[in-house]
Design an enzyme around this catalytic site. Structure first.
Site, short mmCIF file in Angstrom:
data_model
loop_
_atom_site.label_atom_id
_atom_site.label_comp_id
_atom_site.label_asym_id
_atom_site.label_seq_id
_atom_site.Cartn_x
_atom_site.Cartn_y
_atom_site.Cartn_z
N HIS A 213 0.83 -1.22 0.00
CA HIS A 213 0.00 0.00 0.00
C HIS A 213 0.86 1.27 0.00
O HIS A 213 0.41 2.32 0.47
CB HIS A 213 -0.95 0.06 1.20
CG HIS A 213 -1.66 -1.23 1.48
ND1 HIS A 213 -2.93 -1.50 1.01
CD2 HIS A 213 -1.27 -2.35 2.16
CE1 HIS A 213 -3.28 -2.71 1.41
NE2 HIS A 213 -2.29 -3.26 2.10
N SER B 151 15.62 21.74 -15.49
CA SER B 151 14.47 22.55 -15.86
C SER B 151 14.98 23.87 -16.42
O SER B 151 16.01 24.39 -15.98
CB SER B 151 13.62 22.81 -14.62
OG SER B 151 12.86 23.98 -14.78
N LYS C 284 16.15 21.70 -10.17
CA LYS C 284 15.47 20.49 -10.59
C LYS C 284 16.35 19.54 -11.40
O LYS C 284 17.22 19.95 -12.15
CB LYS C 284 14.25 20.85 -11.46
CG LYS C 284 13.23 21.64 -10.69
CD LYS C 284 12.03 20.84 -10.32
CE LYS C 284 11.18 20.53 -11.54
NZ LYS C 284 9.98 19.83 -11.13
N GLU D 299 10.00 8.75 -16.78
CA GLU D 299 8.62 9.17 -17.04
C GLU D 299 8.17 8.71 -18.43
O GLU D 299 7.03 8.29 -18.62
CB GLU D 299 8.49 10.70 -16.94
CG GLU D 299 8.73 11.23 -15.54
CD GLU D 299 8.90 12.75 -15.56
OE1 GLU D 299 10.05 13.22 -15.60
OE2 GLU D 299 7.88 13.45 -15.57
#
Ligand code: ARG
Length: 465
Positions: free
Chosen positions: A157, A278, A284, A291
């Site tokens: 979970h 970024s 970043k 992804e």
């Protein structure tokens, strides 16, 4: 005059639109090698059964080889008017060798031709994909070996459950990929029957030798029913369904990498090669490759769905609808292959953050099960009671803002007086994982053994990249 209401697109004329919807050459040109191989096998067989003369056969084969070279050199002129790869090659052959070119199409049709070409292509692609899966498994097994002792939180979970080892986590994916491999092996085996010679749908009256062409093209045997031969696209559906399941596996790993590489988790560092910065936020480091691997599964399952829907209502035998199989399949298999390559690169470069993983492994009272097991083993409590006692000890630790191994013995004894200091032996995460020696369990000894076994077997099958 073109109609103002609907004439916009029609301005180019119906023949132009027909050409656009009908032509597949823009994408099926990549079947040129398979098409030429299939034609050569067919020509040699026609010669052997006395349908083609030796002289014509020689001319045909030389012409086809020349066309292969032209396509490879980029000098071949593909024409949309000629619809597809089969007609493009046949027309060029006629330019090159004249009338003899027309004899090649004896006892075959584009229907059995395209099925043969596509099967050859898919078979070849499966071989390549299997090598790639092997490379990814190898990279994961090596990581498993290097991080067999590295403890980390195991989750259910996405709540910290019990400590596991990083190596064990890597090996979980090696197992999933092994199932993907075996599904591909199955798909390859089932597809390896040759449709060539089924002709348009009914077979042919010419005395062809289908066993010969099947053998020449590396197929196990000819397909047994001519209608099925030209109507079947199971082979691509099966390959796409396997790719879909495997892409789901890649996507789950990608998702973990995305979570783990966040500043909040900081479990792993992905290499610069597979991350991007970024343009506006200098702090970043985005896990773009992960992804994108996670996203690829969308188009792969999409292709499976798309083709299943194309096929589901088609009466036997061939229908032009089936031409829609290729673009989707190419896109899906290309992207699955790319996802495998990207994931292999990410895994190879991946740096687990041992300290952070260990600290997290101890959080969330992750050794509570070890405490309950100890109460069962040493104090002979029934497991249900041990579970209850452990729950109270966890609550006590939580109140005092301590981890389980930081709680004092006296405090524990307020809940279960028989607890002794020996209990501390199982409360550390290291001891917890060390004790999980049941077959398939997370103990470092198990992980080392399994990783070694995988590395050895992957090296043996020569799939290591
Ligand atoms: N380009 C076609 C396809 O991909 C080849 C088969 C065409 N057959 C036909 N009878 N029109 O399916």
């Amino acid at each position: 005059m073109t109609n103002k209401m609907w004439g916009g697109r029609f301005a180019s004329g119906p023949s132009q639109i027909m050409e656009e919807i009908n032509a597949s050459i823009d994408y099926d040109q990549r079947l040129y090698n398979q098409d030429i191989d299939g034609s050569i096998a067919h020509a040699l067989m026609l010669a052997d059964v006395g349908i083609l003369t030796k002289a014509d056969t020689k001319k045909i084969i030389a012409g086809l080889e020349k066309i292969r070279k032209e396509i490879e050199a980029g000098t071949f002129q593909f024409s949309r008017q000629l619809e597809d790869i089969h007609l493009n090659i046949e027309a060029r052959l006629k330019d090159l060798i004249g009338a003899a070119a027309g004899r090649l199409h004896t006892a075959r049709s584009r229907n059995d031709q395209v099925a043969t070409d596509f099967k050859l292509y898919v078979r070849n692609t499966i071989d390549h994909l299997q090598e790639q899966i092997g490379s990814l498994q190898y990279a994961l097994a090596e990581k498993a070996q290097d991080y067999a002792d590295c403890v980390m939180p195991g989750y259910t979970h996405l709540q910290s459950a019990q400590p596991v080892t990083f190596g064990h986590h890597c090996l979980a994916y090696v197992e999933m990929l092994a199932r993907d491999q075996s599904r591909l092996t199955d798909a390859r085996k089932r597809l390896n029957e040759c449709p060539l010679g089924a002709a348009a749908l009914a077979g042919t009256s010419f005395p062809i030798d289908r066993k010969q062409t099947a053998k020449a093209l590396g197929f196990e045997r000819p397909t047994a029913n001519s209608l099925d031969s030209v109507a079947d696209r199971d082979f691509i559906l099966e390959t796409l369904s396997t790719a879909s399941i495997s892409a789901i596996h890649l996507s789950r790993l990608a998702e973990e990498l995305v979570i783990w590489s966040s500043a909040e988790f900081n479990f792993v560092t992905l290499s610069d090669s597979f991350s991007t910065g970024s343009s506006i936020m200098p702090q970043k480091r985005n896990p773009d490759a992960a992804e994108l691997v996670r996203a690829k599964v969308g188009r792969i399952i999409g292709a499976f769905n798309g083709l299943a829907i194309v096929m589901k209502g088609l009466p036997l035998a061939y229908s032009k609808d089936m031409q829609e199989d290729k673009e989707m399949a190419f896109d899906a298999l290309d992207n699955y292959s790319l996802a495998l390559a990207a994931m292999t690169g990410m895994v190879k470069d991946l740096k687990p953050n041992k300290e952070k993983l260990k600290a997290a492994a101890g959080g969330g009272f992750s050794t509570a099960t070890d405490l309950a097991d100890w109460l069962v083993r040493v104090l002979n409590l029934p497991f249900r009671e041990a579970h209850h006692v452990t729950g109270s000890i966890v609550a006590l630790a939580e109140n005092q803002n301590l981890t389980l191994d930081e709680l004092s013995l006296t405090d524990m004894q307020t809940i279960e007086p028989k607890v002794t200091k020996d209990v501390f032996g199982v409360l550390s995460v290291q001891n917890s994982v060390k004790s999980r020696t049941s077959y398939g369990g997370t103990a470092p000894t198990n992980v080392r053994k399994m990783a070694k076994k995988w590395i050895k077997s992957l090296e043996k099958t020569n799939l290591a990249g």
